[in-house]
Design a protein around this motif. Sequence first.
Motif, PDB file in Angstrom:
ATOM      1  N   ASN A 112       2.865   8.755   9.529  1.00  0.00           N
ATOM      2  CA  ASN A 112       3.735   9.709   8.813  1.00  0.00           C
ATOM      3  C   ASN A 112       4.285  10.815   9.721  1.00  0.00           C
ATOM      4  O   ASN A 112       4.414  11.968   9.303  1.00  0.00           O
ATOM      5  CB  ASN A 112       2.950  10.370   7.669  1.00  0.00           C
TER       6      ASN A 112
ATOM      7  N   SER B 280       6.437  -3.648   5.001  1.00  0.00           N
ATOM      8  CA  SER B 280       7.882  -3.415   4.974  1.00  0.00           C
ATOM      9  C   SER B 280       8.627  -4.735   4.827  1.00  0.00           C
ATOM     10  O   SER B 280       9.608  -4.836   4.076  1.00  0.00           O
ATOM     11  CB  SER B 280       8.325  -2.707   6.262  1.00  0.00           C
TER      12      SER B 280
ATOM     13  N   CYS C 243       8.029   2.691  -6.593  1.00  0.00           N
ATOM     14  CA  CYS C 243       8.843   2.527  -5.386  1.00  0.00           C
ATOM     15  C   CYS C 243       9.639   1.231  -5.464  1.00  0.00           C
ATOM     16  O   CYS C 243      10.817   1.183  -5.090  1.00  0.00           O
ATOM     17  CB  CYS C 243       7.954   2.499  -4.141  1.00  0.00           C
TER      18      CYS C 243
ATOM     19  N   ILE D 190       0.323   9.752   2.255  1.00  0.00           N
ATOM     20  CA  ILE D 190       1.610   9.146   1.900  1.00  0.00           C
ATOM     21  C   ILE D 190       2.655  10.239   1.690  1.00  0.00           C
ATOM     22  O   ILE D 190       2.312  11.385   1.426  1.00  0.00           O
ATOM     23  CB  ILE D 190       1.494   8.300   0.611  1.00  0.00           C
TER      24      ILE D 190
ATOM     25  N   SER E  36       8.422   4.128   5.001  1.00  0.00           N
ATOM     26  CA  SER E  36       7.100   4.355   4.422  1.00  0.00           C
ATOM     27  C   SER E  36       6.066   4.321   5.543  1.00  0.00           C
ATOM     28  O   SER E  36       6.360   3.870   6.658  1.00  0.00           O
ATOM     29  CB  SER E  36       6.765   3.281   3.381  1.00  0.00           C
TER      30      SER E  36
ATOM     31  N   TYR F 150       9.415   6.486   0.849  1.00  0.00           N
ATOM     32  CA  TYR F 150       8.687   5.954  -0.300  1.00  0.00           C
ATOM     33  C   TYR F 150       7.229   5.709   0.067  1.00  0.00           C
ATOM     34  O   TYR F 150       6.855   5.687   1.233  1.00  0.00           O
ATOM     35  CB  TYR F 150       9.357   4.680  -0.823  1.00  0.00           C
ATOM     36  N   ARG F 151       6.382   5.515  -0.929  1.00  0.00           N
ATOM     37  CA  ARG F 151       4.939   5.474  -0.725  1.00  0.00           C
ATOM     38  C   ARG F 151       4.456   4.162  -0.127  1.00  0.00           C
ATOM     39  O   ARG F 151       3.579   4.155   0.723  1.00  0.00           O
ATOM     40  CB  ARG F 151       4.235   5.754  -2.054  1.00  0.00           C
ATOM     41  N   GLY F 152       5.013   3.052  -0.557  1.00  0.00           N
ATOM     42  CA  GLY F 152       4.617   1.761  -0.017  1.00  0.00           C
ATOM     43  C   GLY F 152       4.937   0.635  -0.983  1.00  0.00           C
ATOM     44  O   GLY F 152       5.237   0.878  -2.160  1.00  0.00           O
TER      45      GLY F 152
ATOM     46  N   ASN G  25      -1.728   1.235   4.924  1.00  0.00           N
ATOM     47  CA  ASN G  25      -1.036   2.117   5.855  1.00  0.00           C
ATOM     48  C   ASN G  25      -1.321   1.747   7.306  1.00  0.00           C
ATOM     49  O   ASN G  25      -2.403   1.264   7.644  1.00  0.00           O
ATOM     50  CB  ASN G  25      -1.437   3.576   5.616  1.00  0.00           C
TER      51      ASN G  25
END
Length: 219
Positions: free
Chosen positions: A141, A122, A89, A179, A115, A81-83, A172
């Motif tokens: 990533n 998180s 999300c 992402i 993510s 998922y993106r965040g 991030n």
Amino acid sequence: MSTTPIADQAAVLQANLAERVPPAVLAQFTEEVQQLATAGVPAGVAQPGARLPEGDLLDAHGEPTTLYAALAGKPAVVVFYRGAWCPYCNLALRTYQAELVEPLARRSATLVAISPQKPDGSLTMQQTHELTFTVLSDPGNKIAGRLGILTEPTDGAKASQAALGLDVAAANADDTAVIPMPTTVIVDTGGTIRWIDVHPDYVKRSEPAQILAAFDAAL
């Protein structure tokens, strides 16, 4: 426990955003989604039969772990998922908590969400939404990149994000705005990908019933 389909929840969210977000700001997000949907799934995305990439991750408390340590030798559903900043999300992971955790446990399987955000993001995601499944950070990533599912917001989307006080790069772990496309992967005990569902249009997500049907068909 049965909840409203993610698609229906996303439609309500979009309607609410249209009422609260200035049209010029919202237009950039709409254009971005249209571009992503038109481009479709990137070439080179990992296919069933490939091995799920291993990688060093951080748990929600910032402690080092690996993807395979988190899977613990079980068949699994791994959600990229993106965040925590992404409202789509948030509603997807809440739905997975309600509709996937127990059915997967009955199948001796586990659910893991990943993510690129910093571990504190998180932890916020896990605590805010009372998630009982594992939520991990993939700095840079590395795993998502090897799956071929990476993207980055358009310049217009970044400007609209900034107008709303959002800085994806700051959220991030690697200080970039890169992402993953929302992706669901079913993996067997040996680490082989048995099913993968990539959504370039980040408004859309794998529905719980779809995931469970794919799990039962693949394993």
